[in-house]
Structure formats: C-alpha cells, structure tokens
Design a protein around this motif. Structure first.
Motif, mmCIF file in Angstrom:
data_model
loop_
_atom_site.group_PDB
_atom_site.id
_atom_site.type_symbol
_atom_site.label_atom_id
_atom_site.label_comp_id
_atom_site.label_asym_id
_atom_site.label_seq_id
_atom_site.Cartn_x
_atom_site.Cartn_y
_atom_site.Cartn_z
ATOM 1 N N LYS A 38 -3.889 8.241 5.453
ATOM 2 C CA LYS A 38 -2.946 9.425 5.491
ATOM 3 C C LYS A 38 -3.879 10.556 5.502
ATOM 4 O O LYS A 38 -3.450 11.754 5.854
ATOM 5 C CB LYS A 38 -2.357 9.346 3.756
ATOM 6 C CG LYS A 38 -0.898 8.322 3.984
ATOM 7 C CD LYS A 38 -0.346 8.594 2.561
ATOM 8 C CE LYS A 38 0.857 7.695 2.569
ATOM 9 N NZ LYS A 38 1.441 7.693 1.353
ATOM 10 N N ALA A 39 -5.062 10.611 4.650
ATOM 11 C CA ALA A 39 -5.861 11.608 4.605
ATOM 12 C C ALA A 39 -6.482 12.241 5.984
ATOM 13 O O ALA A 39 -6.506 13.484 6.205
ATOM 14 C CB ALA A 39 -7.197 11.586 3.726
ATOM 15 N N PHE A 40 -6.844 11.347 7.024
ATOM 16 C CA PHE A 40 -7.196 11.440 7.982
ATOM 17 C C PHE A 40 -6.129 11.468 9.081
ATOM 18 O O PHE A 40 -6.804 11.301 10.299
ATOM 19 C CB PHE A 40 -8.506 10.684 8.387
ATOM 20 C CG PHE A 40 -9.755 11.093 7.627
ATOM 21 C CD1 PHE A 40 -10.502 12.424 7.770
ATOM 22 C CD2 PHE A 40 -10.221 10.303 6.474
ATOM 23 C CE1 PHE A 40 -11.422 12.695 6.864
ATOM 24 C CE2 PHE A 40 -11.196 10.675 5.717
ATOM 25 C CZ PHE A 40 -11.785 11.772 5.828
ATOM 26 N N SER A 41 -5.003 11.209 8.970
ATOM 27 C CA SER A 41 -3.929 11.157 9.865
ATOM 28 C C SER A 41 -4.383 9.982 10.773
ATOM 29 O O SER A 41 -4.240 10.357 12.058
ATOM 30 C CB SER A 41 -3.637 12.600 10.641
ATOM 31 O OG SER A 41 -3.275 13.436 9.772
ATOM 32 N N LEU A 42 -4.799 8.795 10.464
ATOM 33 C CA LEU A 42 -5.029 7.701 11.216
ATOM 34 C C LEU A 42 -3.934 6.619 11.577
ATOM 35 O O LEU A 42 -4.308 5.656 11.946
ATOM 36 C CB LEU A 42 -6.255 7.057 10.580
ATOM 37 C CG LEU A 42 -7.500 7.884 10.297
ATOM 38 C CD1 LEU A 42 -8.570 6.972 9.630
ATOM 39 C CD2 LEU A 42 -8.140 8.235 11.522
ATOM 40 N N GLY A 43 -2.725 7.079 11.420
ATOM 41 C CA GLY A 43 -1.666 6.242 11.525
ATOM 42 C C GLY A 43 -1.586 5.809 13.018
ATOM 43 O O GLY A 43 -1.399 4.664 13.422
ATOM 44 N N ALA A 44 -1.606 6.802 13.906
ATOM 45 C CA ALA A 44 -1.754 6.284 15.400
ATOM 46 C C ALA A 44 -2.722 5.325 15.778
ATOM 47 O O ALA A 44 -2.788 4.197 16.603
ATOM 48 C CB ALA A 44 -1.957 7.602 16.263
ATOM 49 N N ALA A 45 -4.227 5.404 15.275
ATOM 50 C CA ALA A 45 -5.358 4.747 15.593
ATOM 51 C C ALA A 45 -4.801 3.406 14.850
ATOM 52 O O ALA A 45 -5.069 2.337 15.699
ATOM 53 C CB ALA A 45 -6.366 5.132 14.873
ATOM 54 N N TYR A 46 -4.388 3.207 13.770
ATOM 55 C CA TYR A 46 -3.957 1.780 13.198
ATOM 56 C C TYR A 46 -2.951 1.242 13.923
ATOM 57 O O TYR A 46 -2.814 -0.163 13.937
ATOM 58 C CB TYR A 46 -3.709 1.995 11.813
ATOM 59 C CG TYR A 46 -4.817 2.032 10.873
ATOM 60 C CD1 TYR A 46 -5.265 0.646 10.304
ATOM 61 C CD2 TYR A 46 -5.681 2.945 10.366
ATOM 62 C CE1 TYR A 46 -6.305 0.764 9.552
ATOM 63 C CE2 TYR A 46 -6.789 3.141 9.596
ATOM 64 C CZ TYR A 46 -7.205 2.028 9.141
ATOM 65 O OH TYR A 46 -8.276 1.859 8.341
ATOM 66 N N CYS A 47 -1.824 1.972 14.490
ATOM 67 C CA CYS A 47 -1.004 1.593 15.384
ATOM 68 C C CYS A 47 -1.395 0.621 16.649
ATOM 69 O O CYS A 47 -1.015 -0.292 17.019
ATOM 70 C CB CYS A 47 -0.043 2.370 15.460
ATOM 71 S SG CYS A 47 1.131 3.003 14.025
ATOM 72 N N ARG A 48 -2.243 1.452 17.104
ATOM 73 C CA ARG A 48 -2.834 0.949 18.268
ATOM 74 C C ARG A 48 -3.776 -0.327 18.108
ATOM 75 O O ARG A 48 -3.762 -1.352 18.648
ATOM 76 C CB ARG A 48 -3.800 2.002 19.186
ATOM 77 C CG ARG A 48 -3.173 3.035 19.766
ATOM 78 C CD ARG A 48 -4.370 3.821 20.469
ATOM 79 N NE ARG A 48 -5.298 4.389 19.783
ATOM 80 C CZ ARG A 48 -5.344 5.449 18.917
ATOM 81 N NH1 ARG A 48 -4.467 6.339 19.347
ATOM 82 N NH2 ARG A 48 -6.430 5.808 18.699
#
Length: 142
Positions: free
Chosen positions: A127-137
């Motif tokens: 959440k802090a680094f907006s890594l949602g897209a990276a984790y989704c990939r």
C-alpha cells in the motif's frame, strides 16, 4: 504520485521490492506443509476406511455374482470374473497419470500459498509504495 517520486529518488523499482528468494523459501515451506497435510489426510483416511471399504466391496461383488448366477446367465458371471483383473491392471497407468497431475497441483498450490503469504505479510509495503500492479503481474506469472 508522492510515492512514485520517492521511489525514483532512491532509484528503487517496484520489482526490486518483491523478494524472489524470500518468496521461494516461503513457497517451499508452505509447499512442504501442504504436502504433509495432504499426505497425513490421505494416509489416515486410507487406514480408517480400508477394511470396512474392502468388506463392503467384497459383499457387493459376491452379491452381484450370486444374483447373476441365480437369476441370469452363468456365462455373464464368467465374463464378469474374467474382466475384473483386466480392468484392475488397465487402471494402473491411469493412476500414474493421476499422481503426476496431483503433484503438479500441489506444486502450484504451494506457490500460490507462498505468494499470498508474502503479500499479506507485506500489505503495508504494498500500500505504501503502490505496488499493487507489480504484485498483480507477479500473481499472473505464477
């Protein structure tokens, strides 16, 4: 946007924050736990149900054989007796294929459990680094 500028300032890419070695270790640990749990369940259910299942199947087979001999055709009963071992031996290759697929499914399940464990442990970082897209990939790549 503020987080993106922080990432650029420290030259950290979102992919760098995903720790592949840690993920593999967690995946292996959960894979071992998953396999152990599955094996324990399989062995315990097999031990508990083997004798009652064997007796039930034997009674069903003998009952059907007697009914075919008394009410039906003895040649049909002979055909059933001859075909039983053939069916039993032809099922062995299918069991090998099923074991292979079962092992693949346990491996995939272990990787997904490891990924989920990593994500839930690092949810604040995501959440802090907006890594949602990276984790989704990364989830799609599993």
């Amino acid at each position: 946007m503020l987080y993106a500028s922080r990432l650029k300032a420290f030259s950290i890419r979102p992919e760098d924050l995903v720790l592949p070695k840690v993920q593999r270790l967690i995946s292996r640990k959960l894979n071992i736990i998953n396999r152990l749990e599955g094996d324990v369940n399989t062995v315990s259910s097999g031990v508990i149900t083997f004798i009652p299942s064997l007796l039930t199947r034997l009674a069903q087979f003998l009952g059907a054989l007697v009914i075919i001999l008394v009410k039906g055709d003895p040649i049909m009963a002979l055909f059933a007796l001859i075909s039983a071992p053939i069916l039993a031996f032809s099922a062995r290759p299918m069991m090998k294929i099923m074991r292979k697929h079962n092992e693949k499914m346990r491996d995939i399940n272990g990787r997904i459990l490891g990924f989920n464990e990593e994500v839930f442990h690092n949810v604040q970082l995501v959440k802090a680094f907006s890594l949602g897209a990276a984790y989704c990939r990364n989830l799609r790549d599993l």
